[in-house]
Design a protein around this motif. Structure first.
Motif, short mmCIF file in Angstrom:
data_model
loop_
_atom_site.label_atom_id
_atom_site.label_comp_id
_atom_site.label_asym_id
_atom_site.label_seq_id
_atom_site.Cartn_x
_atom_site.Cartn_y
_atom_site.Cartn_z
N PHE A 1 41.47 7.65 -1.89
CA PHE A 1 40.17 8.52 -1.62
C PHE A 1 39.46 7.87 -0.32
O PHE A 1 38.91 8.70 0.43
CB PHE A 1 39.22 8.07 -2.95
CG PHE A 1 37.88 9.04 -2.68
CD1 PHE A 1 37.84 10.42 -2.55
CD2 PHE A 1 36.75 8.36 -2.28
CE1 PHE A 1 36.58 11.15 -2.35
CE2 PHE A 1 35.38 9.05 -2.09
CZ PHE A 1 35.40 10.44 -2.12
N GLY A 2 39.37 6.77 -0.04
CA GLY A 2 38.68 6.18 1.31
C GLY A 2 38.43 4.60 1.01
O GLY A 2 38.87 3.90 0.14
N GLY B 1 41.70 14.67 3.59
CA GLY B 1 42.25 15.49 2.54
C GLY B 1 41.57 15.08 1.23
O GLY B 1 41.68 15.83 0.15
N ALA B 2 40.82 14.02 1.28
CA ALA B 2 40.15 13.48 -0.13
C ALA B 2 39.14 14.44 -0.41
O ALA B 2 38.14 14.97 0.50
CB ALA B 2 39.53 12.15 0.07
N HIS B 3 39.12 14.97 -1.67
CA HIS B 3 38.05 15.86 -1.89
C HIS B 3 37.03 15.05 -2.82
O HIS B 3 37.27 14.49 -3.87
CB HIS B 3 38.62 16.88 -2.93
CG HIS B 3 37.53 17.92 -3.23
ND1 HIS B 3 36.99 18.87 -2.34
CD2 HIS B 3 37.32 18.27 -4.51
CE1 HIS B 3 36.20 19.63 -3.20
NE2 HIS B 3 36.30 19.47 -4.40
N PRO C 1 38.99 10.81 -12.22
CA PRO C 1 38.24 9.99 -11.93
C PRO C 1 38.39 8.85 -10.49
O PRO C 1 39.71 9.02 -10.29
CB PRO C 1 38.10 8.94 -13.14
CG PRO C 1 39.25 9.20 -13.71
CD PRO C 1 39.72 10.52 -13.38
N LEU C 2 37.48 8.13 -9.97
CA LEU C 2 37.89 7.18 -8.94
C LEU C 2 37.83 5.80 -9.50
O LEU C 2 37.02 5.65 -10.53
CB LEU C 2 36.97 7.60 -7.82
CG LEU C 2 36.96 8.87 -6.82
CD1 LEU C 2 35.95 8.73 -5.87
CD2 LEU C 2 38.55 8.87 -6.35
N ILE C 3 38.48 5.27 -8.85
CA ILE C 3 38.31 3.44 -9.05
C ILE C 3 37.88 2.96 -7.48
O ILE C 3 38.76 2.99 -6.73
CB ILE C 3 39.44 2.76 -9.50
CG1 ILE C 3 39.24 1.38 -9.98
CG2 ILE C 3 40.67 3.17 -8.96
CD1 ILE C 3 40.28 0.57 -10.82
N GLN D 1 40.26 4.87 -4.82
CA GLN D 1 41.38 5.64 -4.84
C GLN D 1 41.46 6.22 -6.32
O GLN D 1 40.53 5.82 -7.19
CB GLN D 1 42.65 4.71 -4.91
CG GLN D 1 42.89 3.64 -5.71
CD GLN D 1 43.91 2.66 -5.50
OE1 GLN D 1 44.01 1.61 -6.16
NE2 GLN D 1 44.67 3.00 -4.93
N GLU D 2 42.36 7.10 -6.63
CA GLU D 2 42.07 7.82 -7.77
C GLU D 2 42.51 6.89 -9.13
O GLU D 2 43.30 5.94 -8.98
CB GLU D 2 43.33 8.89 -7.91
CG GLU D 2 42.79 10.14 -7.35
CD GLU D 2 43.58 11.35 -7.66
OE1 GLU D 2 44.64 11.49 -8.33
OE2 GLU D 2 43.56 12.38 -6.94
#
Length: 473
Positions: A204-205, A134-136, A169-171, A227-228
């Motif tokens: 996120f992964g 489900g991560a976009h 954003p992602l970290i 992750q976010e």
């Protein structure tokens, strides 16, 4: 490659995550893996991740060093610049990967596309991306390194959606020191996110992989975790410190933090294994506490007068019935929690105490370890203000926050129908909690004596306070 290793030998001691005290005696390359550079990244010759260790060290530590090999620009020295090396007869710039957007873009793509590293040959390391279901993946826009980290390097990746608007954003946390086996920061947060918990950021992964260790053979472990990123939020330490300094009541926020902690513990107990401790487990834990106190006495001899009182705390815990062991945070304090608007308390950094072995950090543990860590953190709010003022301040504030946190934890478990330890009895649970809090304070004595002696009074007073309170019961 020897030229690159020489450059890294000079560069590594200046990095906060480097465990050595001086220039590596003999840096060796264990392996490497390559990532695909994007056509958007001009001037990039190669993106490679080197896994190196100091073979001369008594306990060699494996480090992950992403490298972006770039054309040299005589007018601009890039962020993260390591040095210049010769590649196929030409001079090229070596850049620490997390500081270069080319590496961040490639790493994010590896995860999102469920890709694998390139150029892997016999004896080379290999890396694999795995997105969360489900991560976009949005389009990469820019990146920057999060400052202030000690043991890892985190990259903030700004993203844009299909309409060109900025997205969440992602970290991406790049693990600088590698160990064979699962990193609990990845496994625990992924398990919580998969269970639908809102107490961790959406995942996120991850990047995992394999490499060869001369002593241990083929190893598998985690290289990175994404992750976010909650931009513009404060951690609970800052929130609590500001409240204590202003004299504002913190009991409601502490209570809700206790509830959030209970929710995380209950979820982990549901989705990951639990173990009933036997007497050998209890005896081993208590003996470790006693050994740590012996070290603390050597650092602060005045604690010698408390040896009987401390031993009484530990002996009472040893005779108590302990709750089931389960997966926990492992290094829980106010700095590991974010105050996120419209979401509440969000927990981060589930790696556990960095000085404990990976096997210990991956083992089920007693929930009271986390509770003790947070209780000590409330004490440190008062202690930090007291050090600044030159006298004890905010003691009542800390006591109120501590009581509210524990009540929130109890209420949270009850609301979830997961009253851990209720079948054991409050007296036994209290004995275990006091022992773990005392052990945490003793650990702090050792740390402050060695690194921050001006703060030594904070844990030293806590050791006396805890033993005196225990004696009155």
């Amino acid at each position: 490659m020897s030229e690159v290793l020489d450059l890294l030998s000079d560069w590594l001691p200046n990095q906060r995550w480097f465990a050595g005290e001086s220039r590596p005696g003999r840096l060796e390359l264990l392996g490497s893996y390559q990532l695909r550079a994007s056509e958007h990244d001009s001037g990039v010759r190669m993106i490679t991740v080197a896994l190196v260790r100091d073979a001369a060290a008594e306990r060699p530590q494996t480090y992950q060093v992403p490298l972006v090999v770039r054309d040299i620009d005589a007018d601009v020295e890039p962020l993260g610049y390591i040095g210049a090396a010769t590649e196929h007869g030409d001079r090229a710039a070596l850049v620490d990967g997390p500081h270069d957007p080319a590496f961040a873009r490639a790493l994010m793509g590896l995860i999102a596309d469920e890709g694998s590293s390139i150029g892997a040959g016999e004896g080379a390391a290999e890396a694999y991306g795995q997105p969360m279901p489900g991560a976009h993946a949005h389009r990469f826009a820019s990146s920057r390194v999060l400052s202030g980290e000690q043991s890892n390097t985190s990259i903030i990746c700004d993203l844009r959606d299909d309409d060109g608007e900025l997205a969440v954003p992602l970290i991406i946390k790049v693990f600088r020191t590698l160990h064979g086996g699962d990193n609990p920061d990845v496994t625990l947060q992924t398990a919580l996110a998969a269970a639908g918990s809102l107490r961790v950021p959406p995942t996120f992964g991850q990047v995992s992989g394999t490499w060869h260790d001369p002593d241990a053979g083929e190893l598998q472990g985690h290289f990175a975790f994404a992750q976010e990123f909650f931009a513009g939020v404060e951690d609970a330490w800052r929130v609590a410190l500001r409240a204590a300094e202003a004299g504002d009541d913190f009991s409601q926020l502490a209570h809700s933090l206790g509830e959030a902690t209970a929710e995380v513990h209950a979820t982990l107990a549901r989705v990951m294994p639990q173990v009933a401790p036997d007497q050998d487990d209890v005896d081993e834990a208590v003996e470790q506490m006693r050994a740590r106190f012996g070290v603390a006495v050597r650092e602060l001899p005045e604690l010698e007068s408390l040896v009987d009182a401390v031993d009484d705390v530990y002996e009472r815990a040893r005779r108590a019935t302990w709750p089931s062991l389960q997966r926990i945070h492992g290094d829980y304090h106010l700095g590991q929690v974010l105050a996120v608007p419209d979401r509440g308390w969000v927990l981060l950094d589930f790696e556990g105490e960095p000085l404990r072995s990976l096997a210990e950090r991956n083992s089920p543990d007693v929930p009271q370890r986390d509770l003790a860590g947070m209780l000590r953190s409330f004490d440190y709010v008062s202690g930090a203000l007291s050090v600044r003022a030159g006298r004890e301040v905010a003691r009542a504030w800390a006591d109120s926050a501590r009581a509210s946190f524990l009540q929130g934890y109890t209420d949270g478990l009850a609301a979830l129908g997961a009253q851990s330890g209720a079948e054991i009895g409050a007296e036994d649970i209290e004995s275990v909690l006091v022992a773990y809090e005392l052990d945490k304070a003793i650990y702090e004595v050792i740390y402050e004596a060695r690194h921050r002696p001006d703060w030594l009074t904070i844990p030293a007073l806590a050791v006396r306070r805890l033993t005196e309170r225990h004696a009155r019961h």
